[in-house]
Design an enzyme around this catalytic site. Structure first.
Site, mmCIF file in Angstrom:
data_model
loop_
_atom_site.group_PDB
_atom_site.id
_atom_site.type_symbol
_atom_site.label_atom_id
_atom_site.label_comp_id
_atom_site.label_asym_id
_atom_site.label_seq_id
_atom_site.Cartn_x
_atom_site.Cartn_y
_atom_site.Cartn_z
ATOM 1 N N ASP A 156 0.797 -1.232 0.000
ATOM 2 C CA ASP A 156 0.000 0.000 0.000
ATOM 3 C C ASP A 156 0.830 1.282 0.000
ATOM 4 O O ASP A 156 0.386 2.313 0.516
ATOM 5 C CB ASP A 156 -0.971 0.022 1.197
ATOM 6 C CG ASP A 156 -2.034 -1.063 1.097
ATOM 7 O OD1 ASP A 156 -2.399 -1.431 -0.032
ATOM 8 O OD2 ASP A 156 -2.489 -1.539 2.157
ATOM 9 N N VAL A 157 2.009 1.247 -0.601
ATOM 10 C CA VAL A 157 2.761 2.493 -0.788
ATOM 11 C C VAL A 157 2.423 3.143 -2.126
ATOM 12 O O VAL A 157 2.872 4.254 -2.408
ATOM 13 C CB VAL A 157 4.290 2.285 -0.684
ATOM 14 C CG1 VAL A 157 4.678 1.839 0.705
ATOM 15 C CG2 VAL A 157 4.798 1.322 -1.743
ATOM 16 N N GLY A 158 1.636 2.456 -2.950
ATOM 17 C CA GLY A 158 1.160 3.073 -4.179
ATOM 18 C C GLY A 158 1.977 2.775 -5.416
ATOM 19 O O GLY A 158 2.105 3.629 -6.298
ATOM 20 N N PHE B 69 -0.198 3.135 -8.629
ATOM 21 C CA PHE B 69 -0.440 4.550 -8.908
ATOM 22 C C PHE B 69 0.782 5.181 -9.561
ATOM 23 O O PHE B 69 0.679 5.899 -10.566
ATOM 24 C CB PHE B 69 -0.790 5.258 -7.601
ATOM 25 C CG PHE B 69 -1.136 6.707 -7.759
ATOM 26 C CD1 PHE B 69 -2.292 7.089 -8.409
ATOM 27 C CD2 PHE B 69 -0.302 7.687 -7.237
ATOM 28 C CE1 PHE B 69 -2.619 8.437 -8.545
ATOM 29 C CE2 PHE B 69 -0.614 9.030 -7.364
ATOM 30 C CZ PHE B 69 -1.781 9.409 -8.018
ATOM 31 N N LYS C 191 3.208 -6.665 -15.242
ATOM 32 C CA LYS C 191 3.145 -7.060 -13.831
ATOM 33 C C LYS C 191 3.064 -8.571 -13.800
ATOM 34 O O LYS C 191 1.989 -9.159 -13.988
ATOM 35 C CB LYS C 191 1.941 -6.435 -13.119
ATOM 36 C CG LYS C 191 1.872 -6.839 -11.650
ATOM 37 C CD LYS C 191 1.083 -5.862 -10.802
ATOM 38 C CE LYS C 191 1.170 -6.268 -9.329
ATOM 39 N NZ LYS C 191 0.680 -5.228 -8.423
ATOM 40 N N GLU D 113 6.046 -3.801 -12.815
ATOM 41 C CA GLU D 113 5.590 -3.600 -11.440
ATOM 42 C C GLU D 113 5.722 -4.888 -10.646
ATOM 43 O O GLU D 113 5.173 -5.922 -11.015
ATOM 44 C CB GLU D 113 4.136 -3.122 -11.388
ATOM 45 C CG GLU D 113 3.679 -2.867 -9.959
ATOM 46 C CD GLU D 113 2.237 -2.408 -9.838
ATOM 47 O OE1 GLU D 113 1.739 -2.343 -8.692
ATOM 48 O OE2 GLU D 113 1.602 -2.131 -10.877
ATOM 49 N N CYS E 284 5.369 -7.377 -7.220
ATOM 50 C CA CYS E 284 4.298 -7.761 -6.298
ATOM 51 C C CYS E 284 4.838 -7.576 -4.882
ATOM 52 O O CYS E 284 5.456 -8.483 -4.314
ATOM 53 C CB CYS E 284 3.876 -9.206 -6.561
ATOM 54 S SG CYS E 284 2.479 -9.768 -5.582
#
Length: 243
Positions: free
Chosen positions: A12-14, A17, A37, A115, A117
């Site tokens: 949850d650091v983004g 995004f 990803k 990205e 995981c």
């Protein structure tokens, strides 16, 4: 090939995004950008379909061409470490398949944003009591890492530990992006502390958006990315994309 592997200091650091913004900003500059990803856990169901929502968001926001199921070959519903989610669903995370997919994608794009995981020490699979970790995959497909962090309490410890882990295992950590930046009094002190300890470039500070991910306001996101991924930041980031 030119690519960068985006990992986080924590959940949850983004990362998603940041990947969406980075892909969008580079496309705005005229670059042919791909996104990959390899593994996603915690996927959502839409009817009977299991949707890799991170991939779907990045592809839709940045207008990247590609089948989301090809861009994310291993998708799990359980929000758990990949090796646990894969074991529960009796699925083998095939590393050769990941490598081959990445090689194929790299032929179609000028740059590829990968990205991860979670963080560097996330187990991707377990076989015969041996763990295959995310940092091993990074070294095998693109040892070219950008770390996403924040300025929340505890982030100095998390960031320094991640940097030291990267050094210990021979990873090339080329830059740090600070997400959820609120321009509060102590935030720059935190960022400067991280920069002094690590001697790793701070590539960008990306403003906090309170409504993400519940409210996907593309114009709001684009305004943030235009500011945070300006020409100076893009020039620094472009120096990272070299495997």
């Amino acid at each position: 090939m030119k690519a960068a592997y985006i990992v986080g200091t924590d959940t949850d650091v983004g990362k998603t995004f940041i990947c969406a913004g980075l892909c969008w900003a580079l496309k705005e500059k005229g670059y042919n950008i791909g996104y990959f990803k390899p593994v996603l856990s915690g996927a959502k169901r839409r009817g009977k379909m299991l949707i890799p929502q991170d991939t779907e968001f990045v592809v839709n926001f940045a207008k990247i061409e590609g089948d989301i199921y090809r861009l994310t070959p291993f998708i799990f519903e359980k929000p758990a470490s990949p090796h646990i989610a894969a074991s529960d669903e009796n699925i083998d995370i095939n590393v050769y398949q990941i490598k081959q997919t990445f090689e194929d994608l790299s032929q179609n794009y000028e740059f590829v944003v990968i990205e991860g995981c979670g963080g560097l020490a996330v187990p991707l699979k377990e076989e015969k009591n041996q763990f295959y970790m995310q940092y091993q995959l990074i070294k095998e497909i693109c040892n070219n890492v950008i770390l996403v962090t924040t300025t929340k309490l505890g982030t100095i410890n998390h960031t320094l530990l991640t940097v030291e882990f990267a050094k210990a295992y021979g990873l090339c950590l080329k830059g740090i992006i600070v997400n959820m930046y609120k321009n509060e009094p102590d935030e720059d002190k935190v960022i400067n502390t991280i920069a002094k300890f690590t001697n790793i470039p701070i590539l960008a500070k990306v403003d906090f958006i309170n409504d993400f991910p519940s409210d996907v306001d593309e114009n709001k996101f684009k305004n943030v990315f235009k500011k945070c991924f300006d020409d100076r930041a893009i020039m620094k980031i472009m120096g990272v994309f070299e495997c």
